[in-house]
Enzyme design. Sequence first.
Site, PDB file in Angstrom:
ATOM      1  N   GLU A   1       0.862  -1.173   0.000  1.00 51.43           N
ATOM      2  CA  GLU A   1       0.000   0.000   0.000  1.00 51.43           C
ATOM      3  C   GLU A   1       0.901   1.227   0.000  1.00 51.43           C
ATOM      4  O   GLU A   1       1.660   1.449   0.932  1.00 51.43           O
ATOM      5  CB  GLU A   1      -0.879  -0.046   1.255  1.00 51.43           C
ATOM      6  CG  GLU A   1      -1.976   0.951   1.274  1.00 51.43           C
ATOM      7  CD  GLU A   1      -2.865   0.771   2.506  1.00 51.43           C
ATOM      8  OE1 GLU A   1      -3.000  -0.370   3.017  1.00 51.43           O
ATOM      9  OE2 GLU A   1      -3.409   1.779   2.969  1.00 51.43           O
TER      10      GLU A   1
ATOM     11  N   GLU B   1      -4.680  10.984   9.194  1.00 44.95           N
ATOM     12  CA  GLU B   1      -3.409  10.432   9.657  1.00 44.95           C
ATOM     13  C   GLU B   1      -3.025  10.975  11.024  1.00 44.95           C
ATOM     14  O   GLU B   1      -3.225  12.150  11.318  1.00 44.95           O
ATOM     15  CB  GLU B   1      -2.280  10.769   8.670  1.00 44.95           C
ATOM     16  CG  GLU B   1      -2.607  10.555   7.202  1.00 44.95           C
ATOM     17  CD  GLU B   1      -2.951   9.121   6.827  1.00 44.95           C
ATOM     18  OE1 GLU B   1      -2.680   8.203   7.634  1.00 44.95           O
ATOM     19  OE2 GLU B   1      -3.508   8.916   5.741  1.00 44.95           O
TER      20      GLU B   1
END
Lengths: 273, 406
Positions: free
Chosen positions: A49, A60
Amino acid sequence: MSRIAGRFQQLAEQGRTALIPYIVAGDPSCDVTVPLMHRMVKSGADIIELGVPFSDPMSEGPVIQQGHERALENGMCLSQVLALVKEFRKFDDTTPLLLMGYANPVMHMGYAAFADAASAAGLDALLTVDIPPEEVEEINAELQRVGMDNIFLVAPTTPEERIVRIAAGASGFIYYVSLKGVTGAGHLDVNEVAQRLAAIRSHSTLPLAVGFGIKDADSAKTVAAVADGVVVGSALVDVMAQTVSRGGSSGQAIDAVAGLLDEIRKGIDSTAS
Amino acid sequence: MTSNTSENLYDTVPDAQGRFGQYGGKFVAETLMAALADLEVVYRTLAVDEQFQQEIDNDLQHYVGRPSPLYEASRWSDSIGGARIYLKREDLNHTGAHKVNNTVGQALLAKHMGKTRVIAETGAGQHGVATATIAARLGLDCVVFMGETDIQRQALNVYRMKLLGAEVVSVSSGSRTLKDAMNEAMRDWVTNVDTTFYIIGTVAGPHPYPMLVRDFQSVIGREARAQSLAQTGRLPDALVACVGGGSNAIGLFHPFLQDETVAMYGVEAGGHGVSTNQHAAPLTAGTPGVLHGNRTYLMQDGDGQIMDTHSISAGLDYPGVGPEHSWLKDIGRVNYVVAKDDEALRAFHKLTEIEGIMPALETSHALAYAETLAASMTPQQTIIVNLSGRGDKDILTVAKIDGIVV
């Protein structure tokens, strides 16, 4: 059959769980990314990924935010990420590759232009954190046109009727976000994850990968016991950043990631049936 | 277009998907989708609930101090010699800006939803102060996210929030301004979504925020419309408001959208000039994209990365804008223009000296453009400027620019 479907089928036959490492393309430097990807495959990565850096990575935690900032400082951008994919494919035509990022860079390139370029580069799937099913129609049409999978997220807060809707549009695998929070958070509850995966399985036959909050061999092992795939991101980005900040070379940063990944692979395989 | 179709047109947005034409929507992580759906259901129920509306009206009247006056700035108008300028005095609201109209509404929503903690992002600190104020009154825990750069340039508001019992979290990622504060607030919300209500301060963010913030701020335009009719016997010829995210502008404009004779001007922050990249004018110089949950005009580079912005005013220093403004621009109903830092600063001094009203630097952008606009109009015409906030918070910034040590 797509590379992703093929890989999960192969793993299922072997009774193994997929290891899906996440790194930010261009972090800690642009020339590390492709060698690191090959090395991760050697250390047991089943699917890679690749994070597309974005100026405003809202989902995030601090570790991956900083990875995005470093990559952007290094000049990494979406078209260059696709160039890295193409370079990786020169020596690896089998490992499935997934881009994970945010809507705006993809939208700015244009969904059709992205689909064409990504497919030509050898990319298998896209996961855009901020394109939920409500907004996905336009981009899904383009991804389907070139035979790419669109990976959907299911969250702890997703009600059952949404799971049904997501399952109907999903392909490749479904990514279960293991906790309410940002990447790298530390409050993973494996029992809850197991229950939620069972609920998703009642609506989909797709493989289920679990990410957010898995940071070492132990947590990977417990999640692997209930999931078809385990995503590890912040721990890898962190070990690289720490190596570099201690004055380590690119090679040492790659070694550090590979070392951690080896341990996690062992942890996962110790649950193999 | 006929009056009838335009009436229908402005009532059709946002649609069920939260779209204003091609703008708006819900571009957020899956974890937040259920919370947004809950919020929409609760809001749509309470928006037509008489008791809830009374609760809001009561707070606006007795706690905020509404209605705010519509004041004819006679000396300023005389000095320009053109249109008569009226100021909608949102600076006289409790906490000193229009922001509180919205926080009163959203905090009551939070209370009805059983949330015990509210969070907010803030740029200039006005929305943070307005949120901390309502949280204090309702006994809710309050955390305000603010960019490190803004914390330095708005120190007074930071201390105000702390006095009110809020925790102010300094955000040091990205450009360290409003957009990064909003990123961090989203991260907190995704983590604490069960207990926390996110009070967004402007008409941006994912649906239903642009709709509900617009509705809460529309009290400005409803009052201004009635006051104009009562005080001048007619509707104004033009409306002027500054646009960062765009909540004070939408609040003033929305109740007038169907009045075809009323021209509207949204004034963006021109910074050092829109040709320099040192500005915060996405409607004037940006392109459509997705940020903070909605599709809208953005300042972005060739790779779709969000650009750093510049404005003398922290409250306008934002690379996006509410999606309804993007739509109003495209359909041509509102004119979007810019005022530069130095023009805003001149207007700040001018209004202070000639009317004894010290405007916020954000508001000063609207005043700067209104002065130019008024000069091109006749004394028989009128302009309403949204005096969206008072300038006390900016005194240190202005002193520093003027080279004065306070």
